[in-house]
Write an enzyme that holds these catalytic residues in place. Structure first.
Site, PDB file in Angstrom:
ATOM      1  N   LEU A 194      30.468  57.581  64.603  1.00  0.00           N
ATOM      2  CA  LEU A 194      31.343  58.548  65.262  1.00  0.00           C
ATOM      3  C   LEU A 194      32.529  58.922  64.388  1.00  0.00           C
ATOM      4  O   LEU A 194      33.027  58.105  63.602  1.00  0.00           O
ATOM      5  CB  LEU A 194      31.861  57.973  66.587  1.00  0.00           C
ATOM      6  N   ASP A 195      33.005  60.178  64.582  1.00  0.00           N
ATOM      7  CA  ASP A 195      34.236  60.660  63.944  1.00  0.00           C
ATOM      8  C   ASP A 195      34.191  60.571  62.428  1.00  0.00           C
ATOM      9  O   ASP A 195      35.225  60.416  61.773  1.00  0.00           O
ATOM     10  CB  ASP A 195      35.456  59.897  64.483  1.00  0.00           C
ATOM     11  N   ARG A 196      33.006  60.667  61.879  1.00  0.00           N
ATOM     12  CA  ARG A 196      32.802  60.634  60.429  1.00  0.00           C
ATOM     13  C   ARG A 196      33.251  59.314  59.801  1.00  0.00           C
ATOM     14  O   ARG A 196      33.477  59.244  58.590  1.00  0.00           O
ATOM     15  CB  ARG A 196      33.517  61.812  59.741  1.00  0.00           C
ATOM     16  N   MET A 197      33.365  58.268  60.615  1.00  0.00           N
ATOM     17  CA  MET A 197      33.713  56.942  60.102  1.00  0.00           C
ATOM     18  C   MET A 197      32.420  56.183  59.783  1.00  0.00           C
ATOM     19  O   MET A 197      32.135  55.115  60.325  1.00  0.00           O
ATOM     20  CB  MET A 197      34.583  56.189  61.110  1.00  0.00           C
TER      21      MET A 197
END
Length: 217
Positions: A194-197
């Site tokens: 998620l969230d480019r993490m």
């Protein structure tokens, strides 16, 4: 009226990645064993051609090129694919024997990236694999002067028919065709989050084994 198609708006094209975290403790002690686990996951997920990989090479002058090829074998020595040695990738690797491989397993939110040195495999290994290919693929290897300019489709078809007439049963392995092995120096396993993490865990060749490092997404 201007009939030129307008480029699509790309800013909104994105998808959300969500999956189990990829932790250092989840990985095998070496990248070949870990690749085997993930490759089997890709097969079981029903991905089309899970052995398709993007091969990037560069000429001696640094001009890059990339294309999709098929992985046809791997072990602790490296990852093997086959090609015409006189093709662009073959010429690149003769000048600059280094390459990068990418397995883009997007449906399961994973990628594997490999960097390494490249060498030809033995003629005996190439001949063994060549003999296992379908007859048409063997004739095609002879018929295509890969990466060379041809005048027309008819020229290709005529050459194929000519060679099929010459070898109606068992075409030999061409001397300009065979396998390359990419011996890995770095192997990165990427898991979307998620969230480019995203999780990025990289094996880096050391002596005598491998160092495992986490990279920022």
């Amino acid at each position: 009226m201007d009939a030129t198609p307008r480029p699509p708006v790309l800013a909104g094209l994105r998808r959300t990645y969500e999956g189990e975290p990829l932790l250092e403790s989840d990985l095998a002690s070496d990248p070949i064993a870990q690749f085997t686990v993930w490759f089997q996951d890709a097969v079981e997920a029903g991905l089309p051609e899970p052995n398709a990989m993007i091969l990037a090479t560069a000429s001696a002058g640094g001009r890059p090129s990339a294309r999709t090829v098929l992985l046809k074998g791997y072990d602790e020595r490296g990852f093997v694919f086959y090609t015409n040695y006189e093709s662009r990738k073959g010429r690149d690797l003769a000048e600059n024997p280094r390459a990068s491989l990418l397995f883009p397993w997007h449906p399961i939110r994973r990628q594997v990236r490999i960097e390494g040195t490249v060498a030809k495999i033995s003629h005996e290994e190439s001949a063994e694999y060549f003999s296992s290919r379908p007859y048409g693929s063997r004739i095609g290897a002879w018929a295509s002067r890969q990466s060379a300019v041809v005048r027309s489709r008819e020229e290709l078809d005529d050459r194929y028919r000519e060679l099929a007439d010459r070898w109606p049963d068992d075409p030999p392995v061409p001397d300009f065709w065979g396998g390359f092995r990419v011996a890995p120096i770095e192997v990165e396993f990427w898991q979307g989050q998620l969230d480019r993490m995203h999780d990025r865990l990289r094996y880096r060749r050391t002596r005598p084994g491998w160092a495992l490092e986490r990279l920022a997404p």
